[in-house]
Design a protein around this motif. Structure first.
Motif, PDB file in Angstrom:
ATOM      1  N   PHE A 196       0.834  -1.199   0.000  1.00  0.00           N
ATOM      2  CA  PHE A 196       0.000   0.000   0.000  1.00  0.00           C
ATOM      3  C   PHE A 196       0.874   1.257   0.000  1.00  0.00           C
ATOM      4  O   PHE A 196       0.547   2.252  -0.649  1.00  0.00           O
ATOM      5  CB  PHE A 196      -0.926  -0.006   1.215  1.00  0.00           C
ATOM      6  N   LEU A 197       1.998   1.208   0.707  1.00  0.00           N
ATOM      7  CA  LEU A 197       2.927   2.339   0.716  1.00  0.00           C
ATOM      8  C   LEU A 197       3.572   2.506  -0.656  1.00  0.00           C
ATOM      9  O   LEU A 197       3.859   3.627  -1.087  1.00  0.00           O
ATOM     10  CB  LEU A 197       3.995   2.116   1.787  1.00  0.00           C
ATOM     11  N   LYS A 198       3.777   1.390  -1.341  1.00  0.00           N
ATOM     12  CA  LYS A 198       4.340   1.441  -2.686  1.00  0.00           C
ATOM     13  C   LYS A 198       3.450   2.245  -3.626  1.00  0.00           C
ATOM     14  O   LYS A 198       3.932   3.079  -4.400  1.00  0.00           O
ATOM     15  CB  LYS A 198       4.514   0.018  -3.208  1.00  0.00           C
ATOM     16  N   ILE A 199       2.154   2.016  -3.547  1.00  0.00           N
ATOM     17  CA  ILE A 199       1.209   2.771  -4.379  1.00  0.00           C
ATOM     18  C   ILE A 199       1.261   4.245  -4.034  1.00  0.00           C
ATOM     19  O   ILE A 199       1.245   5.118  -4.914  1.00  0.00           O
ATOM     20  CB  ILE A 199      -0.214   2.214  -4.190  1.00  0.00           C
ATOM     21  N   LEU A 200       1.353   4.561  -2.739  1.00  0.00           N
ATOM     22  CA  LEU A 200       1.427   5.956  -2.301  1.00  0.00           C
ATOM     23  C   LEU A 200       2.682   6.637  -2.836  1.00  0.00           C
ATOM     24  O   LEU A 200       2.625   7.771  -3.321  1.00  0.00           O
ATOM     25  CB  LEU A 200       1.399   6.014  -0.773  1.00  0.00           C
ATOM     26  N   ILE A 201       3.818   5.945  -2.756  1.00  0.00           N
ATOM     27  CA  ILE A 201       5.076   6.530  -3.226  1.00  0.00           C
ATOM     28  C   ILE A 201       5.012   6.801  -4.723  1.00  0.00           C
ATOM     29  O   ILE A 201       5.454   7.856  -5.196  1.00  0.00           O
ATOM     30  CB  ILE A 201       6.251   5.585  -2.893  1.00  0.00           C
ATOM     31  N   ARG A 202       4.463   5.861  -5.492  1.00  0.00           N
ATOM     32  CA  ARG A 202       4.325   6.078  -6.933  1.00  0.00           C
ATOM     33  C   ARG A 202       3.454   7.298  -7.209  1.00  0.00           C
ATOM     34  O   ARG A 202       3.756   8.104  -8.099  1.00  0.00           O
ATOM     35  CB  ARG A 202       3.720   4.841  -7.594  1.00  0.00           C
ATOM     36  N   GLY A 203       2.373   7.434  -6.458  1.00  0.00           N
ATOM     37  CA  GLY A 203       1.499   8.592  -6.645  1.00  0.00           C
ATOM     38  C   GLY A 203       2.204   9.898  -6.327  1.00  0.00           C
ATOM     39  O   GLY A 203       2.032  10.904  -7.044  1.00  0.00           O
ATOM     40  N   LEU A 204       3.008   9.912  -5.272  1.00  0.00           N
ATOM     41  CA  LEU A 204       3.726  11.123  -4.889  1.00  0.00           C
ATOM     42  C   LEU A 204       4.761  11.513  -5.942  1.00  0.00           C
ATOM     43  O   LEU A 204       4.934  12.694  -6.245  1.00  0.00           O
ATOM     44  CB  LEU A 204       4.403  10.926  -3.532  1.00  0.00           C
ATOM     45  N   ILE A 205       5.437  10.509  -6.509  1.00  0.00           N
ATOM     46  CA  ILE A 205       6.418  10.798  -7.557  1.00  0.00           C
ATOM     47  C   ILE A 205       5.729  11.338  -8.805  1.00  0.00           C
ATOM     48  O   ILE A 205       6.213  12.274  -9.458  1.00  0.00           O
ATOM     49  CB  ILE A 205       7.252   9.544  -7.870  1.00  0.00           C
ATOM     50  N   LEU A 206       4.572  10.777  -9.146  1.00  0.00           N
ATOM     51  CA  LEU A 206       3.825  11.302 -10.287  1.00  0.00           C
ATOM     52  C   LEU A 206       3.384  12.726 -10.030  1.00  0.00           C
ATOM     53  O   LEU A 206       3.474  13.593 -10.918  1.00  0.00           O
ATOM     54  CB  LEU A 206       2.613  10.411 -10.562  1.00  0.00           C
ATOM     55  N   LEU A 207       2.920  13.017  -8.817  1.00  0.00           N
ATOM     56  CA  LEU A 207       2.517  14.379  -8.472  1.00  0.00           C
ATOM     57  C   LEU A 207       3.698  15.336  -8.591  1.00  0.00           C
ATOM     58  O   LEU A 207       3.566  16.448  -9.125  1.00  0.00           O
ATOM     59  CB  LEU A 207       1.954  14.411  -7.056  1.00  0.00           C
ATOM     60  N   ALA A 208       4.864  14.909  -8.102  1.00  0.00           N
ATOM     61  CA  ALA A 208       6.056  15.753  -8.201  1.00  0.00           C
ATOM     62  C   ALA A 208       6.402  16.030  -9.659  1.00  0.00           C
ATOM     63  O   ALA A 208       6.768  17.157 -10.023  1.00  0.00           O
ATOM     64  CB  ALA A 208       7.231  15.077  -7.497  1.00  0.00           C
ATOM     65  N   ALA A 209       6.264  15.002 -10.515  1.00  0.00           N
ATOM     66  CA  ALA A 209       6.541  15.190 -11.944  1.00  0.00           C
ATOM     67  C   ALA A 209       5.570  16.177 -12.570  1.00  0.00           C
ATOM     68  O   ALA A 209       5.954  17.016 -13.398  1.00  0.00           O
ATOM     69  CB  ALA A 209       6.469  13.851 -12.666  1.00  0.00           C
ATOM     70  N   LEU A 210       4.298  16.112 -12.176  1.00  0.00           N
ATOM     71  CA  LEU A 210       3.309  17.049 -12.705  1.00  0.00           C
ATOM     72  C   LEU A 210       3.619  18.478 -12.262  1.00  0.00           C
ATOM     73  O   LEU A 210       3.499  19.427 -13.052  1.00  0.00           O
ATOM     74  CB  LEU A 210       1.912  16.643 -12.241  1.00  0.00           C
ATOM     75  N   VAL A 211       4.023  18.627 -11.007  1.00  0.00           N
ATOM     76  CA  VAL A 211       4.369  19.963 -10.500  1.00  0.00           C
ATOM     77  C   VAL A 211       5.553  20.530 -11.272  1.00  0.00           C
ATOM     78  O   VAL A 211       5.544  21.691 -11.694  1.00  0.00           O
ATOM     79  CB  VAL A 211       4.684  19.896  -8.993  1.00  0.00           C
ATOM     80  N   ILE A 212       6.582  19.702 -11.476  1.00  0.00           N
ATOM     81  CA  ILE A 212       7.750  20.147 -12.236  1.00  0.00           C
ATOM     82  C   ILE A 212       7.355  20.495 -13.665  1.00  0.00           C
ATOM     83  O   ILE A 212       7.815  21.487 -14.241  1.00  0.00           O
ATOM     84  CB  ILE A 212       8.844  19.062 -12.218  1.00  0.00           C
ATOM     85  N   ASN A 213       6.481  19.682 -14.253  1.00  0.00           N
ATOM     86  CA  ASN A 213       6.031  19.913 -15.621  1.00  0.00           C
ATOM     87  C   ASN A 213       5.356  21.267 -15.757  1.00  0.00           C
ATOM     88  O   ASN A 213       5.674  22.064 -16.648  1.00  0.00           O
ATOM     89  CB  ASN A 213       5.058  18.790 -16.016  1.00  0.00           C
ATOM     90  N   VAL A 214       4.424  21.551 -14.852  1.00  0.00           N
ATOM     91  CA  VAL A 214       3.699  22.822 -14.908  1.00  0.00           C
ATOM     92  C   VAL A 214       4.623  23.991 -14.581  1.00  0.00           C
ATOM     93  O   VAL A 214       4.590  25.038 -15.238  1.00  0.00           O
ATOM     94  CB  VAL A 214       2.501  22.786 -13.931  1.00  0.00           C
ATOM     95  N   TYR A 215       5.478  23.814 -13.575  1.00  0.00           N
ATOM     96  CA  TYR A 215       6.383  24.887 -13.165  1.00  0.00           C
ATOM     97  C   TYR A 215       7.374  25.214 -14.278  1.00  0.00           C
ATOM     98  O   TYR A 215       7.664  26.391 -14.542  1.00  0.00           O
ATOM     99  CB  TYR A 215       7.123  24.471 -11.901  1.00  0.00           C
ATOM    100  N   ALA A 216       7.887  24.168 -14.958  1.00  0.00           N
ATOM    101  CA  ALA A 216       8.821  24.394 -16.058  1.00  0.00           C
ATOM    102  C   ALA A 216       8.153  25.154 -17.198  1.00  0.00           C
ATOM    103  O   ALA A 216       8.766  26.019 -17.829  1.00  0.00           O
ATOM    104  CB  ALA A 216       9.362  23.055 -16.559  1.00  0.00           C
ATOM    105  N   GLN A 217       6.884  24.847 -17.456  1.00  0.00           N
ATOM    106  CA  GLN A 217       6.159  25.567 -18.494  1.00  0.00           C
ATOM    107  C   GLN A 217       5.986  27.030 -18.130  1.00  0.00           C
ATOM    108  O   GLN A 217       6.153  27.918 -18.972  1.00  0.00           O
ATOM    109  CB  GLN A 217       4.786  24.913 -18.713  1.00  0.00           C
ATOM    110  N   ARG A 218       5.693  27.305 -16.868  1.00  0.00           N
ATOM    111  CA  ARG A 218       5.544  28.698 -16.427  1.00  0.00           C
ATOM    112  C   ARG A 218       6.860  29.451 -16.540  1.00  0.00           C
ATOM    113  O   ARG A 218       6.889  30.617 -16.948  1.00  0.00           O
ATOM    114  CB  ARG A 218       5.032  28.724 -14.993  1.00  0.00           C
TER     115      ARG A 218
END
Length: 343
Positions: free
Chosen positions: A310-332
């Motif tokens: 269950f923690l594995k799923i959470l960690i994957r989700g957090l890494i995906l969220l971090a990637a999305l944040v970087i993606n949007v921030y880099a575009q800005r």
């Protein structure tokens, strides 16, 4: 611009370079950190056998991700990739089984015919997505969401809750065989990655994909038929998903309903985590390769250190969220730099 003017121009600072390349640097840095961490945490991680295991694990996701890269580079999304893969895998098993007969000879379809029919079916599903987006004007998010349900319905009708095991010999070889110790499914992934890279980098179609994703209105003014490009990338995505579905069925040893449901998030995550822009126009197959490696190393490494599932799923989700944040921030950052005239 004269030579003197070029010499007089200030060189870009390190901070400017990092801001401009954040989308590419961050995924690679993440991959490097994960490899170092898991190598230190588990002696069984950094081995040749485990490397082959990681490559095999990401192969099905990777083939889907190649098609998704084309779609996302155009600023669109395809939520039906996993469902199309599942339907195609079930279709090739269905056409190969004793239940599917040629009406005249009353015999099972030969393997090559089953493969062709299944791939045609995947292409047709992709074409329906394309027509919905380009002719009717349905947003790709909604159109492919509907296709996800349609493909799931096709899968349910073909297997009716059963499990199919029959697949053509060539598909079985690709899914579970190897050549000189290298799994055929990894070779298949490499072929798709290479072809995808060549098409995006060295062909006119690839340039048009970037143009449509970067500025669709400007692409239209330049004479690019944006509807054809958008339709083509959705068909490409459908065919890639179909091939991934057939290879996955052979690798797993059976075809059943909902077999590829988890691959939707993984394939999208591979493209986005790798640094391809959700807004279109920026990214590459190289970015997708890095994203696939990040996901593969993360999933495999967490198994080696025996993290709670269950923690594995959470960690994957957090890494995906971090990637999305970087993606949007880099575009800005890039938009801000463009306004200031820095790019």
């Amino acid at each position: 611009m004269t030579v003197q003017d070029k010499i007089a121009m200030p060189r870009p600072s390190l901070g400017f370079w990092l801001r401009n390349q954040m989308r590419n640097v961050a995924p690679f840095a993440t991959l490097l950190c994960l490899v170092v961490f898991f190598s230190l945490a588990s002696p069984s991680f950094a081995t040749a056998d485990n490397l082959a295991n990681i490559l095999t694990q990401i192969s099905v996701t990777g083939i889907m991700a190649v098609g998704l890269t084309f779609v996302i580079l155009c600023g669109e999304i395809d939520l039906s990739v996993a469902a199309v893969a599942n339907a195609t895998g079930i279709a090739v098993a269905y056409f190969t089984s004793q239940e599917a007969y040629v009406s005249i000879a009353n015999i099972p379809l030969p393997g090559w015919a089953a493969i062709i029919l299944a791939l045609i079916g995947a292409g047709v599903l992709g074409l329906v997505n394309a027509l919905g987006l380009t002719l009717i004007g349905i947003p790709s998010f909604i159109m492919t969401l509907a296709m996800m349900q349609i493909a799931a319905g096709v899968s349910a009708m073909l297997v009716r809750g059963q499990i199919a095991y029959a697949v053509p010999d060539i598909v079985t070889t690709i899914g579970s065989g190897s050549i000189h110790g290298v799994p055929w499914i990894v070779v298949l992934l490499a072929c798709f990655l290479i072809v995808g890279h060549v098409v995006l980098t060295y062909t006119r179609f690839g340039r048009y994909v970037y143009m449509v994703g970067g500025n669709r209105e400007a692409a239209e003014y330049s004479g690019v038929n944006t509807k054809v490009i958008l339709g083509a990338v959705l068909v490409i995505s459908g065919v890639c998903s179909g091939v991934a579905g057939m290879a996955g069925v052979a690798h797993f040893g059976s075809a059943q309903q909902n077999e590829f449901d988890t691959y939707l998030l993984d394939s999208i995550a591979a493209v986005v985590v790798g640094g391809t822009s959700l807004f279109g126009g920026r990214g590459s197959i190289g970015n997708t390769i890095v994203g696939l490696c990040v996901l593969g190393v993360l999933n495999n490494g967490l198994d080696h250190v025996q993290i709670d599932s269950f923690l594995k799923i959470l960690i994957r989700g957090l890494i995906l969220l971090a990637a999305l944040v970087i993606n949007v921030y880099a575009q800005r950052l890039r938009d801000t730099a463009a306004v200031r005239g820095e790019v």
